[in-house]
Write a protein that holds these residues in place. Structure first.
Motif, PDB file in Angstrom:
ATOM      1  N   UNK A 251      -3.242   7.163   1.347  1.00  7.12           N
ATOM      2  CA  UNK A 251      -1.879   6.676   1.111  1.00  7.12           C
ATOM      3  C   UNK A 251      -1.051   7.645   0.281  1.00  7.12           C
ATOM      4  N   UNK A 252      -1.673   8.353  -0.656  1.00  7.11           N
ATOM      5  CA  UNK A 252      -0.918   9.294  -1.483  1.00  7.11           C
ATOM      6  C   UNK A 252      -0.489  10.520  -0.679  1.00  7.11           C
TER       7      UNK A 252
ATOM      8  N   UNK B 169      -5.160   4.147   4.017  1.00 10.41           N
ATOM      9  CA  UNK B 169      -5.968   3.454   3.006  1.00 10.41           C
ATOM     10  C   UNK B 169      -5.669   4.060   1.648  1.00 10.41           C
ATOM     11  N   UNK B 170      -6.018   3.313   0.602  1.00  8.04           N
ATOM     12  CA  UNK B 170      -5.824   3.815  -0.745  1.00  8.04           C
ATOM     13  C   UNK B 170      -5.665   2.678  -1.735  1.00  8.04           C
TER      14      UNK B 170
ATOM     15  N   UNK C 208     -11.749   8.518  -0.550  1.00  2.00           N
ATOM     16  CA  UNK C 208     -12.546   7.294  -0.582  1.00  2.00           C
ATOM     17  C   UNK C 208     -13.039   7.027  -2.004  1.00  2.00           C
ATOM     18  N   UNK C 209     -13.497   8.062  -2.676  1.00  2.00           N
ATOM     19  CA  UNK C 209     -14.006   7.898  -4.042  1.00  2.00           C
ATOM     20  C   UNK C 209     -12.908   7.383  -4.972  1.00  2.00           C
ATOM     21  N   UNK C 210     -11.693   7.931  -4.860  1.00  4.86           N
ATOM     22  CA  UNK C 210     -10.587   7.494  -5.711  1.00  4.86           C
ATOM     23  C   UNK C 210     -10.187   6.051  -5.394  1.00  4.86           C
TER      24      UNK C 210
ATOM     25  N   UNK D  79       0.819  -1.211   0.000  1.00  3.57           N
ATOM     26  CA  UNK D  79       0.000   0.000   0.000  1.00  3.57           C
ATOM     27  C   UNK D  79       0.854   1.263   0.000  1.00  3.57           C
ATOM     28  N   UNK D  80       1.765   1.393   0.958  1.00  2.00           N
ATOM     29  CA  UNK D  80       2.562   2.612   1.086  1.00  2.00           C
ATOM     30  C   UNK D  80       3.650   2.661   0.017  1.00  2.00           C
ATOM     31  N   UNK D  81       4.298   1.529  -0.242  1.00  2.00           N
ATOM     32  CA  UNK D  81       5.339   1.507  -1.255  1.00  2.00           C
ATOM     33  C   UNK D  81       4.832   1.908  -2.627  1.00  2.00           C
TER      34      UNK D  81
END
Length: 309
Positions: free
Chosen positions: A208-209, A162-163, A293-295, A24-26
């Motif tokens: 996350x971004x 999250x992401x 959340x939408x993205x 996720x983060x990477x």
């Protein structure tokens, strides 16, 4: 939003090794760098556990990756062994991601388990020690390397991340990606959505971004050994009900939504303070929760077959 132009350019070439590069983060760091956050002279290398096992670093792995100037280590709780192995590589800096999990009774602490040895009751002692042992070892190691070698080894503590590229497994994933998967299944089958618990607990979520931008800022600009919490403000906490409603709206779900109050709510609050972050970056703008959340929902829908679930 942080622009690359706002940050100091590295002096000479700099290799930055990001472990957990497929997670996720990477993946978020990789996207932010690809979208323009990278600076001239920076060589970003993203590896997963399949590429390099840092708990047992083989000489051939070290030679293949080369000596990094900086290391960013995204797993949630990092044992001290990766940090202990970086000095022979000649790495001047290391950044670990820790956890913002708090045992019950400690939810109002500004920073979780950092040099605090006063659990309020014996009933939470084992939980407290389990959460703190890995964190404390990493913090202690960072301080020792700074004193002995002058290395800037530090840690960042994000809240609920999250992401895209998250783990959307309903049983094993975190609350928000689990909700996204549940809503997707309910919409596909035309069934009702059941959310576990009352929906009243509150959480701080970070996209996350946004976290990736802050991680890059820490690598370049944050020169303290003391950890820093990377989180939205306390005022941006949302309830689980509000999170579920945001997912329902983002995925255009029109079915029935129920809350199964026979299921445990878990810890009611895990509030973390981002006051230290704000002293450095008072104008940093986090992505609005509903937009993030939408993205994320759009990414999950578009990549359903390949997504971790």
């Amino acid at each position: 939003m942080l622009r690359a132009a706002d940050m100091a350019e590295p002096q000479g070439s700099m290799r930055i090794l990001v472990t957990g590069g497929s997670g996720l983060v990477g993946k978020a760091i990789q996207k932010v760098v690809a979208d323009g956050a990278g600076l001239p002279g920076e060589d970003w290398v993203f590896v997963s556990s399949k590429d390099a096992d840092l708990t047992s670093l083989h000489p051939h792995t070290s030679q293949a990756l080369g000596p990094p100037s900086l290391l960013a280590v995204p797993p949630a709780i990092v044992p001290p062994s990766p940090a202990l192995r970086t000095q022979p590589w000649g790495a001047g800096s290391l950044q670990s991601l820790l956890t913002a999990w708090l045992p019950p009774g400690m939810q109002h602490r500004p920073a979780p388990c950092l040099r605090r040895s006063d659990p309020r009751t014996s009933s939470i002692l084992l939980q407290w020690w389990g959460a703190c042992s890995g964190i404390s070892n990493t913090i202690w190691t960072s301080g020792a390397y700074f004193q002995q070698h002058g290395c800037t080894f530090t840690a960042v503590i994000p809240t609920n991340v999250f992401g895209p590229h998250d783990n959307f497994n309903i049983e094993d994933g975190h609350v928000l990606p689990g909700l996204i998967h549940k809503v997707h299944l309910a919409k596909s089958s035309g069934s009702a959505l059941t959310v576990w618990g009352t929906g009243k607990p509150r959480r701080q979520f970070i996209y996350s971004l946004d976290l990736a931008q802050l991680v890059i800022w820490v690598l370049r600009e944050y020169n303290e050994v003391e950890p820093i919490i990377l989180s939205v403000g306390e005022e941006d906490e949302v309830t689980i009900r509000e999170a579920a409603e945001a997912v329902v709206e983002a995925m255009d779900f029109h079915g029935e939504v129920t809350f199964d109050t026979t299921k445990s709510d878990g810890q009611f609050k895990k509030t973390a303070s981002n006051s230290k972050l704000r002293t450095y970056l008072p104008d940093f703008r986090f992505t609005p929760f509903k937009q993030a959340v939408k993205e994320t929902c759009a990414w999950f829908t578009d990549n359903y077959e390949q997504a971790r679930k």
